[in-house]
Structure formats: structure tokens, C-alpha cells
Design an enzyme around this catalytic site. Structure first.
Site, PDB file in Angstrom:
ATOM      1  N   ASP A 148       0.830  -1.181   0.000  1.00 56.33           N
ATOM      2  CA  ASP A 148       0.000   0.000   0.000  1.00 56.33           C
ATOM      3  C   ASP A 148       0.879   1.251   0.000  1.00 56.33           C
ATOM      4  OD1 ASP A 148      -2.558   0.928  -0.004  1.00 56.33           O
ATOM      5  OD2 ASP A 148      -2.570   1.288   2.160  1.00 56.33           O
TER       6      ASP A 148
ATOM      7  N   ASP B 173       2.626   1.635  -3.380  1.00 55.24           N
ATOM      8  CA  ASP B 173       1.724   2.130  -4.421  1.00 55.24           C
ATOM      9  C   ASP B 173       1.488   3.634  -4.289  1.00 55.24           C
ATOM     10  OD1 ASP B 173       1.374  -0.194  -5.761  1.00 55.24           O
ATOM     11  OD2 ASP B 173      -0.505  -0.749  -4.776  1.00 55.24           O
TER      12      ASP B 173
ATOM     13  N   SER C 291       4.335  -5.361 -16.996  1.00 55.99           N
ATOM     14  CA  SER C 291       3.611  -5.080 -15.760  1.00 55.99           C
ATOM     15  C   SER C 291       2.150  -4.817 -16.092  1.00 55.99           C
ATOM     16  CB  SER C 291       4.177  -3.819 -15.150  1.00 55.99           C
ATOM     17  OG  SER C 291       4.763  -4.062 -13.939  1.00 55.99           O
TER      18      SER C 291
ATOM     19  N   LYS D 127      -5.839 -11.356  -9.359  1.00 58.19           N
ATOM     20  CA  LYS D 127      -4.428 -10.966  -9.487  1.00 58.19           C
ATOM     21  C   LYS D 127      -3.677 -11.682  -8.371  1.00 58.19           C
ATOM     22  CE  LYS D 127      -1.451  -6.953 -10.131  1.00 58.19           C
ATOM     23  NZ  LYS D 127      -0.332  -7.396  -9.327  1.00 58.19           N
TER      24      LYS D 127
ATOM     25  N   GLU E 120       2.098 -17.141 -12.139  1.00 64.06           N
ATOM     26  CA  GLU E 120       2.578 -16.608 -10.869  1.00 64.06           C
ATOM     27  C   GLU E 120       2.979 -17.749  -9.939  1.00 64.06           C
ATOM     28  OE1 GLU E 120       2.472 -13.375 -11.137  1.00 64.06           O
ATOM     29  OE2 GLU E 120       2.435 -12.478  -9.140  1.00 64.06           O
TER      30      GLU E 120
ATOM     31  N   LYS F 105      -6.886  -2.860  -8.174  1.00 59.29           N
ATOM     32  CA  LYS F 105      -6.220  -3.209  -6.921  1.00 59.29           C
ATOM     33  C   LYS F 105      -7.239  -3.266  -5.777  1.00 59.29           C
ATOM     34  CE  LYS F 105      -2.143  -3.352  -6.153  1.00 59.29           C
ATOM     35  NZ  LYS F 105      -0.748  -3.390  -6.348  1.00 59.29           N
TER      36      LYS F 105
ATOM     37  N   CYS G 120      -5.873 -17.701  37.130  1.00 56.92           N
ATOM     38  CA  CYS G 120      -6.107 -18.236  38.477  1.00 56.92           C
ATOM     39  C   CYS G 120      -4.822 -18.595  39.192  1.00 56.92           C
ATOM     40  CB  CYS G 120      -7.053 -19.433  38.415  1.00 56.92           C
ATOM     41  SG  CYS G 120      -6.252 -20.923  37.806  1.00 56.92           S
TER      42      CYS G 120
ATOM     43  N   CYS H  47     -10.930 -23.216  35.847  1.00 54.26           N
ATOM     44  CA  CYS H  47     -10.144 -21.983  35.932  1.00 54.26           C
ATOM     45  C   CYS H  47     -11.080 -20.790  35.820  1.00 54.26           C
ATOM     46  CB  CYS H  47      -9.109 -21.950  34.829  1.00 54.26           C
ATOM     47  SG  CYS H  47      -8.356 -20.342  34.589  1.00 54.26           S
TER      48      CYS H  47
HETATM   49  S1  IVH Z   1      -1.349 -10.726 -16.968  1.00 54.77           S
HETATM   50  C1  IVH Z   1       1.247  -8.757 -19.921  1.00 54.77           C
HETATM   51  N1  IVH Z   1      -2.812 -11.915 -15.168  1.00 54.77           N
HETATM   52  O1  IVH Z   1       0.735  -9.053 -11.878  1.00 54.77           O
HETATM   53  C2  IVH Z   1       0.218  -8.935 -18.882  1.00 54.77           C
HETATM   54  N2  IVH Z   1      -0.790 -10.920 -14.494  1.00 54.77           N
HETATM   55  O2  IVH Z   1       1.412  -6.236 -11.706  1.00 54.77           O
HETATM   56  C3  IVH Z   1       0.739  -9.146 -17.527  1.00 54.77           C
HETATM   57  N3  IVH Z   1      -0.302 -11.166 -12.108  1.00 54.77           N
HETATM   58  O3  IVH Z   1       3.584  -9.189 -13.889  1.00 54.77           O
HETATM   59  C4  IVH Z   1       0.340 -10.384 -16.932  1.00 54.77           C
HETATM   60  N4  IVH Z   1      -2.080 -12.337 -11.614  1.00 54.77           N
HETATM   61  O4  IVH Z   1       3.118 -11.123 -12.245  1.00 54.77           O
HETATM   62  C5  IVH Z   1      -1.700 -11.224 -15.412  1.00 54.77           C
HETATM   63  N5  IVH Z   1      -4.180 -13.029 -13.679  1.00 54.77           N
HETATM   64  C6  IVH Z   1      -3.077 -12.346 -13.913  1.00 54.77           C
HETATM   65  C7  IVH Z   1      -2.140 -12.060 -12.922  1.00 54.77           C
HETATM   66  C8  IVH Z   1      -1.021 -11.314 -13.237  1.00 54.77           C
HETATM   67  C9  IVH Z   1      -0.973 -11.813 -11.144  1.00 54.77           C
HETATM   68  C10 IVH Z   1       0.941 -10.441 -11.902  1.00 54.77           C
HETATM   69  C11 IVH Z   1       1.998 -10.686 -12.944  1.00 54.77           C
HETATM   70  C12 IVH Z   1       2.265  -9.335 -13.512  1.00 54.77           C
HETATM   71  C13 IVH Z   1       1.896  -8.461 -12.377  1.00 54.77           C
HETATM   72  C14 IVH Z   1       1.620  -7.047 -12.797  1.00 54.77           C
END
Ligand code: IVH
Length: 708
Positions: free
Chosen positions: A41, A44, A87, A120, A175, A326, A423, A442
Site C-alpha cells: 500500500d 503504491d 507489468s 491478481k 505466478e 487493486k 487463576c 479456571c
Molecule cells: S497478466 C502482460 N494476469 O501481476 C500482462 N498478471 O502487476 C501481464 N499477475 O507481472 C500479466 N495475476 O506477475 C496477469 N491473472 C493475472 C495475474 C497477473 C498476477 C501479476 C503478474 C504481472 C503483475 C503485474
């Protein structure tokens, strides 16, 4: 995309530069060694603050800034990725999500026909290369262009089989994380090995994946979220299908090969056809989060169709066809400031962490469970440690682990109790969960000790040791049994002579005549201490009236809200046999001077006695006129003299309330009267400055007349 609510404000260039340094360090720890000093948090917020500053001051952007870079630019690897591992951009609210979707549809010039919605997963991105159906290489995301070779981890990652059901050549992405169980097991192994532990499942997975020469192995779990052609066979049929199929179908193929996807979990990926339905699924996933056996930190929304993805394209950091919604952080770092040991009804002695208050998933967390003493040892926790605390939804917050790299050297060992904190009996520590050797009894020791205390039944000569003796001999099970003890039983006890026996019997006899407020207080109903018991007794006048009261009736007593009222009514029903036993033993069940409420709910006059047959002698004096302190807020200070000389502060408060007033401990503009005895100090000065009326104890006694 910036959002003031979720951004750390940065005032000037110096603050911006400092924020960049902090974020780069945190990202290096997070993506590298796997343990960051900032929780997600805070990270971010910091990055959003940096983004906002950069948007407003584009000429000041530092080259080292983490924005626009995969993994905040923190990691570099040496295995090039065939296609960059990107990402995801973030949104934090339904409005931001709708805004992002509308933007994507504008870019495409058409609505997105199918959306895929997935959890996620909170772990590390990994690419698994399969050739001819065999797992040949594992690579971390690294900086997105090249990652680290972690092929050595093959065989320790559940869900990532060494062989697929079909001899395909493919790159599977997903992941790697640890489930709650895997995390516990990993912590236990690491503590046994070197006395340290992992801060949370994510950093445990990160450290474990990269570790090469650990003498112990820890299991992890893989969930796939994508698949792509793997060169050089990227012109095969399969490669074509992977390029052209909707994402949801690719995921079904991956699952068919035997790789784990979220398919079998409560948060399985789904394909829906409107952003409204996306929102519904987002809420479902968020609601399921607390019960999941693995961590998720958001929901990923993707345009499902290959054509949409291709046309939307990529930015340097993230695809434009996907977004991470998020969820609020459920883990934060705070300080462990103390450990309390509480004894449950069955005698289990459970440690509870006292924390520096921290805002977590919608509430302020001050206490968190520590399960049992073995758990503290296993985690190697120390007082003063920075700890990761987890709480999602309604789950009880729990301390996960110390963040050992934040130790200052000032941390102290946590002391374990040597005897039952309730006790004083021995502790049975043969099992993981410690217990008082007295088990359920007790609780009886504690509740009888409370009931006979000075402010309740005031039975002198009944200390804890004596109570334990009585319970062990089987003479009493609760405090009502005290009233039927015989002289012979008492004399049979160790170190109990004739004189002490007679004194004790006399004290017990006297206790029978105590006013209702004391008897009620002795019951130990939650939320009813001395002054609340006095208010309840004055309001209802008889135990029968209290017992007949429903939740609404009870709320008529000042200071009792709906919640407390419900607890009180339920607890009174639970202890009905105890109250019956007290009444049968001849214990007084009425409050002197009080009149029970009539059926209409107003205080009635004589004759409205609730039919309680066990009225004590004192109960019959009913003062005729309005009580002398009616409606007054009275504070007492200094030492009492004259007719009030012998009264304790608690007895003074009782007296004030009996005379219709409200006893309070501090002087304010609302105080009606200050009773100031010898050695009155600051309260008197304050009363004088506020113009509050002041009386000597003697003057006050005169005001009270027959009430003393
Ligand atoms: S899609 C190119 N799907 O989140 C698209 N990523 O913050 C990127 N992550 O690097 C990946 N769950 O490590 C995708 N259902 C999901 C995900 C996921 C977790 C992670 C992944 C990515 C990161 C980005």
C-alpha cells in the site's frame, strides 16, 4: 493514472528525489531479495505520488525514476525473454475501471465484446518453457526484458508439471506463490534451520524460488495466467492458435495440458460481455478473498479477444488491453508493542499481540491473534519487532512474521507466563495450545474471585487459594454454592480453623443481604461493572424485573446501547440457573429505594414490586420525595470527613447515585457540585475557575440526610 487519495503528496523537487530513492530501494528489495521495508500500500502511494509530481513537472523527471519501468527498474536478469514480460497499470475504484474501459474502447473504435476477469495472484511472475511437453527452463520476470534462470526450482512448484499431457512446445506464464499452508511449513523449516523466518508468503516464495543451496526445500504453487508460442517452433499450428484464440480459450488449453490455472478455485477466471458484469465479478472475487488459501492483491481485467489485444497494443511498461483493479491492502507492517495472555472459558491460554494501531482493510487493527506459544517461537517474534499483520474482510487479524531486516537491536524476548494468568494454577504446556491445569474450573476460580470481591459481595477470608480448595474438594462449582456451604465442609479444608470458619460463614451470611446492585455486579455479566450495575439495579429495582426485561427495555438504562443490551439479555438467559440458585439460597434480589418500572414503562409507585419474594431488610425503606441529587453531576475530591469519613471513593459514588445524582471523576462545565475534602487539589481549583458549586463533606452529608 493518478488519484489524489492514493498518492503520497510530494511538495518539491527534494521530496520528489527522496521519494524516488525510497521507491527504488523498496522495489529492489521487493523484486530482488524479496523483503521490502514498505508494504504494498505504501509503495503504491509513493509511486502514485511520484507519477503525479512527474506529470506536473515533466522537466524534472529523474532518469532513475521507477515510473514506466517493469519492476520499478529494480532487477536485471540474464535470460532474455522471447516476448517482454510486462507489468500492469492499476485502477482503484469502479469509476477508474469504467474510465479505463471507455478509453480502451475509444482507442479500438468499438466496444470490447468479451472481457476476461481473473484474480491478481500475489506472487512472482515466472515463465515456464516447455519443449515437446517437457519442462526445460524456468525464468523470473527480471526487468521484463531478461530474467533470472531459476530452473533449479523445477520439482518444488506444485501445479507446474515436469511433463505436460501433450508433447507441446510452449511458453507458459503465470505466478509462483505460497499458499497459507506452504508458508507455514516454509517458516517452520527456516526457523528450525537458522532461527529466522519469512515476512509473508510472497517474500517467502521470492526467496525460495531464487535460493540455490538451501539444505531444505519448501513447496510453492504455480497458477498460470497466459501462454505463448515458444521460438523456434513459433510457426506451428499451436503457435497460430495461441496467437488467434481468445485468452479464455488459451487458459482452458493450458489447464487441459495439466498446468494449474485458477479454474478449480472459487475465483476462477470468467469471460463476460459487459463492464457492468466485470464489476459484478470484481465484487465476487473481492468477497471471496478472505477465505482463499492463497493471496490475491487485485483483479485483472483483460480484453479477451486476440484482435482486441493486438490492436490495443502495449506501452513500454504494460499492455493497454489489461488492467489491475487493486484491492485494499490486507497486509501492513506495524510494531509489536506487547503480548497479552488471555484464558478462554475452557482454560486455553492464548497469546494476543498488542500492535501500534494500523489501518487495514477498513478498520484500525490494534490486536492480532498469535495462535499459541509455539507459534511465537516458530516465528521467532520479539517485542518491538516490526511485524507483518494480515487482515481481510471479517477475518481475525493475525501476525504473520517479524520483518527481521528492520530490527534495531532494541527488541526484547517475549516472556511466556509461568502460571495461569487468570487463576495462578500450573500450566499444562505439553501440547501446542497451553492450558490452565484447572481447565474449565479456571473460569470458576476467576468468576468466584470476582463475585466475592470488595465491590461485589465483599466476602472477606475467601482468597484465590481458598476458592481453589473449595473447587477441588467439589464443594462449590460457582459462587451461588458458597451460600450452602456447611461448617463441617469448611472445617475439613486444609489450614481452616474454627475461628476462620465462623468468620467466613458470617461474611457469607452478611453477603446475602447485599443490595441488588452488588449481587448483580457479582454475576459478572459483560459490560456491567460497578456503576453500570448500580444503574441497572436502580432502574429495575428487582432481579425479576431485570430478568423479565427484553433488549429494548434494557436500553432504557443510561449507557446501554442495542449491542450491549443484546449481550446482556443473552448472558442473563445463560446464567438463569445460577441466579435461581442464588435466590433459592436466600440472597437479596432487590435494590433499596428503587421502584421497578411499571408495565407501561414508567417508574411506578408502591405496590409495583415485581413479585420478588426474596426482599432483604434494607429493601423496604422507600424515600418519599425526589432524591436530593436528582439530575446533578457530582465529583468528589480530597479526603472525606464527618459522617462520610469512612467511605471509600466507590462507596461515595454509590451514595451519590443512590441519592439520584451521577458520579463523575473529572470537573467540567457540566459538573453541578464538587465535594471537596481536605487536601483537595487541582479539581477544586478547576471548579473555582469554572464557578462550579463546592461543598465540604459535612455540608454534603447534610444535603443527603436519610440517604447516608
Ligand atoms: S497478466 C502482460 N494476469 O501481476 C500482462 N498478471 O502487476 C501481464 N499477475 O507481472 C500479466 N495475476 O506477475 C496477469 N491473472 C493475472 C495475474 C497477473 C498476477 C501479476 C503478474 C504481472 C503483475 C503485474
Amino acid at each position: 493514472m493518478t488519484d489524489a487519495l492514493h498518492a503520497t503528496p510530494l511538495a518539491d523537487q527534494a521530496e520528489y528525489a527522496q521519494a524516488v530513492r525510497l521507491a527504488v530501494d523498496a522495489a529492489a528489495a521487493y523484486y530482488g531479495a524479496g523483503a521490502s521495508a514498505l508494504d504494498d500500500d505504501s509503495y503504491d502511494r509513493l509511486v502514485r505520488g511520484i507519477e503525479a509530481y512527474e506529470a506536473a513537472h515533466p522537466d524534472d523527471v529523474l532518469p532513475g525514476s521507477p515510473t514506466g519501468k517493469v519492476a520499478g527498474g529494480a532487477v536485471v536478469g540474464d535470460v532474455p525473454h522471447t516476448v517482454p514480460m510486462l507489468s500492469l497499470d492499476n485502477v482503484f475504484s469502479p469509476e477508474e475501471l469504467a474510465g479505463w474501459a471507455a478509453g480502451l474502447e475509444r482507442r479500438l473504435g468499438r466496444p470490447v465484446a468479451v472481457w476476461s476477469v481473473e484474480p491478481k495472484l500475489d506472487g512472482l511472475a515466472v515463465s515456464a518453457r516447455y519443449r515437446g511437453g517437457r519442462l526445460v527452463q524456468l525464468v523470473t520476470r527480471g526487468d521484463g526484458t531478461a530474467g533470472e534462470d531459476v530452473t533449479h526450482a523445477i520439482g518444488t512448484v506444485a501445479g507446474l508439471p515436469a511433463r505436460l499431457a501433450e508433447p507441446v512446445t510452449v511458453e507458459i506464464r503465470g505466478e509462483v506463490l505460497m499458499t497459507g499452508e506452504q508458508f507455514e511449513a516454509a517458516c517452520a523449516k527456516r526457523t528450525a534451520h537458522d532461527g529466522t523466518t519469512f515476512a509473508n508468503p510472497r517474500s517467502a516464495a521470492a526467496g525460495t524460488l531464487r535460493a540455490k543451496d538451501r539444505p531444505y526445500t519448501c513447496e510453492m504453487t504455480f497458477f498460470s495466467y497466459g501462454a505463448l508460442p515458444l521460438p523456434p517452433q513459433d510457426d506451428s499450428d499451436l503457435a497460430g492458435r495461441l496467437r488467434e484464440s481468445p485468452h479464455s480459450q488459451i487458459m482452458a488449453m493450458v489447464a487441459g495440458w495439466g498446468v494449474r490455472t485458477t479454474e478449480a478455485t472459487p475465483v476462477a477466471g470468467v469471460a463476460v460481455d459487459s463492464i457492468e458484469q466485470v464489476q459484478v465479478r470484481v465484487e465476487q472475487v473481492a468477497a471471496a478473498r478472505a477465505e482463499l488459501p492463497f493471496g490475491i492483491d487485485g483483479i485483472v481485467i483483460k480484453a479477451d479477444l486476440a484482435a482486441d489485444q493486438q490492436e490495443a497494443g502495449l506501452s513500454s511498461r504494460a499492455p493497454r488491453w489489461a488492467i489491475a483493479y487493486k484491492l485494499p491492502a490486507v497486509e501492513k507492517i506495524t510494531k509489536l508493542v506487547g503480548v497479552e495472555w488471555n484464558v478462554g472459558r475452557t482454560g486455553i491460554i492464548a497469546p494476543r499481540a498488542v500492535l501500534e494501531p494500523v489501518q487495514l482493510d477498513g478498520s484500525v487493527v490494534t490486536y492480532a491473534t498469535l495462535h499459541n506459544p509455539a507459534d511465537i517461537t516458530r516465528r521467532g517474534l520479539m517485542l518491538g519487532d516490526s511485524v507483518t499483520v494480515y487482515k481481510a474482510g471479517d477475518v481475525i487479524p493475525r501476525v504473520q512474521a517479524p520483518v527481521t531486516h528492520l530490527r534495531t537491536g532494541q527488541e526484547q524476548p517475549i516472556e511466556f507466563p509461568q502460571e495461569c494468568p487468570r487463576c495462578g494454577s500450573d500450566i499444562d504446556s505439553s501440547q501446542e495450545r497451553w492450558r490452565c491445569v484447572r481447565g474449565r474450573a479456571c473460569h470458576a476460580v476467576a468468576s468466584i474471585t470476582y463475585a466475592v470481591g470488595r465491590d461485589q459481595l465483599d466476602i472477606e477470608g475467601l482468597g484465590q487459594t481458598r476458592i481453589v480448595q473449595l473447587l477441588s474438594a467439589g464443594y462449590v462449582a460457582d459462587f451461588a454454592d458458597l451460600f450452602t456451604l456447611t461448617r463441617e465442609q469448611l472445617l475439613a479444608l486444609d489450614r481452616m480453623g474454627e475461628v476462620s470458619t465462623d468468620n467466613l460463614l458470617a461474611a457469607i451470611e452478611r453477603a446475602k443481604g447485599k443490595p441488588l446492585n452488588k449481587v448483580f455486579c457479582a454475576l459478572g455479566v459483560r459490560g456491567t461493572g460497578r456503576s453500570m450495575s448500580r444503574r441497572i439495579a436502580r432502574h429495575f429495582a428487582t432481579m425479576d424485573a431485570i430478568r423479565a426485561a427484553g433488549v429494548e427495555d434494557v436500553q432504557a438504562v443510561e449507557g446501554i446501547g442495542p449491542e450491549k443490551a443484546a449481550v446482556m439479555v443473552a448472558e442473563l438467559a445463560d446464567i438463569a440457573p445460577l441466579i435461581d440458585k442464588l435466590a433459592a439460597a436466600g440472597v437479596n434480589m432487590t435494590e433499596p429505594g428503587a421502584t421497578p418500572p411499571t408495565a407501561a414503562g414508567t417508574a411506578g409507585a408502591a405496590g409495583a414490586d415485581g413479585g420478588d419474594g426474596a426482599a432483604g431488610g434494607e429493601a423496604e425503606t422507600v424515600p418519599a420525595a425526589e432524591p436530593p441529587l436528582s439530575g446533578m453531576a457530582v465529583v468528589v475530591t480530597g479526603s472525606m470527613s464527618g459522617p462520610l469519613a469512612a467511605l471509600s471513593r466507590n462507596e461515595m459514588n454509590e451514595l451519590i447515585e443512590r441519592a439520584g445524582g451521577k458520579a463523575s471523576s473529572s470537573v467540567s462545565a457540566r459538573t453541578s457540585l464538587l465535594v471537596a475534602g481536605e487536601k483537595a487539589g487541582s479539581k477544586k481549583a478547576k471548579a473555582e475557575s469554572l464557578g462550579v458549586r463546592i461543598a465540604t463533606p459535612e455540608e454534603f452529608a447534610a444535603m443527603l440526610g436519610e440517604y447516608i
